[in-house]
Scaffold this motif. Structure first.
Motif, PDB file in Angstrom:
ATOM      1  N   GLY A 149      54.805  56.268  32.342  1.00 16.69           N
ATOM      2  CA  GLY A 149      53.729  57.224  32.574  1.00 16.69           C
ATOM      3  C   GLY A 149      53.016  57.535  31.276  1.00 16.69           C
ATOM      4  O   GLY A 149      53.245  56.889  30.243  1.00 16.69           O
ATOM      5  N   GLU A 226      51.058  53.921  37.886  1.00 15.88           N
ATOM      6  CA  GLU A 226      50.184  54.972  38.405  1.00 15.88           C
ATOM      7  C   GLU A 226      50.244  56.239  37.555  1.00 15.88           C
ATOM      8  O   GLU A 226      51.290  56.592  36.996  1.00 15.88           O
ATOM      9  CB  GLU A 226      50.566  55.307  39.839  1.00 15.88           C
ATOM     10  N   PRO A 228      49.908  60.231  37.949  1.00 20.82           N
ATOM     11  CA  PRO A 228      49.949  61.231  39.025  1.00 20.82           C
ATOM     12  C   PRO A 228      48.617  61.941  39.196  1.00 20.82           C
ATOM     13  O   PRO A 228      47.872  62.148  38.229  1.00 20.82           O
ATOM     14  CB  PRO A 228      51.041  62.207  38.547  1.00 20.82           C
TER      15      PRO A 228
END
Length: 272
Positions: A149, A226, A228
């Motif tokens: 992330g 991805e 969030p």
């Protein structure tokens, strides 16, 4: 069909573009011509139409390369008298080119911020939102640095590439990093999203923040991580119709049609 690559246009490039015919001519209205532009797919063979002619000059965000190229081929097959010329690059750079007098019939931007750089007469032209996009982290296949992330991008062992601060994908990346309170280990900032993604596909960086659509379009050449929704941002893709020729209206209608959205969604764009 012609293809121009304009990540950054020099003054010489601008002079060259003035030789392009910015306006097409035709005798039918946009509704009739739009019906001739069939849904782009491998199984469809558009019926050629002789009712439109001329050139449609399009300046479009680099992230629209795959979808607009497919729609261009479909439109030209259905309208053999029309030559659609598309130049892809940074939305901000393309807007500056229009402000400096570069000929264009249509302008498609990633995000709405670049529209502020258009001259007043261009800002007053009809505008349609084609789609939306979000950001995503791209890594080399297999994600060798195990990026999970945005927080991972602060690791000094992970070389991160972003778009330049002045282009939509760069300012959007800065916004999501600020929202996540992450100071990324940025080693390079590139002219547009395609140049940024190329750093990943060429193995010259460990991670990049690009558009979700670019990760989808790259296929197996990259791996997506991805971001969030709470940290992410969404960009609208406006299409500005700068001229009123029949061919321009017809191609604009195709871009904004259900067939156009289908092509955009195929590479990861979201409905407007």
């Amino acid at each position: 069909m012609k293809r121009l690559s304009l990540p950054l246009m020099t003054a010489v490039g601008l002079m060259g573009m003035t030789a392009l015919t910015a306006c097409g001519s035709g005798s039918t209205d946009s509704a009739t011509s739009a019906s001739a532009a069939m849904t782009p797919s491998a199984s469809s063979t558009p019926s050629p139409s002789s009712t439109l002619s001329g050139t449609v000059t399009v300046l479009a965000a680099a992230s629209l390369t795959e979808s607009f190229t497919a729609l261009e081929k479909s439109f030209e097959a259905a309208n053999p008298g029309v030559d659609v010329t598309i130049s892809f690059g940074s939305s901000a750079t393309l807007a500056q080119q229009i402000a400096q007098g570069a000929p264009a019939d249509l302008y498609a931007s990633a995000g709405t911020k670049a529209l502020d750089q258009l001259p007043a007469e261009a800002k007053a032209k009809p505008t349609t939102t084609l789609a939306r996009n979000v950001l995503e982290i791209a890594t080399p296949p297999g994600n060798p640095k195990k990026v999970t992330g945005l927080a991972s991008l602060a690791d000094a062992s992970i070389n991160v590439v972003l778009c330049a601060e002045t282009v939509p994908c760069g300012s959007a990346a800065d916004a999501v990093l600020t929202k996540a309170a992450v100071t990324a280990h940025v080693v390079s900032r590139e002219v547009d999203v395609k140049a940024t993604l190329a750093k990943i596909t060429l193995g010259e960086a460990d991670a990049a923040i690009v558009y979700h659509s670019d990760v989808v379009a790259a296929g197996s050449k990259v791996e997506g991580v991805e971001i969030p929704a709470a940290q992410n941002t969404t960009l609208a893709y406006p299409l500005v119709r700068l001229t009123d020729t029949a061919a321009t209206k017809a191609f604009a209608d195709l871009l904004a049609s259900a067939a156009g959205l289908k092509e955009l969604e195929a590479v990861g764009f979201l409905a407007p």
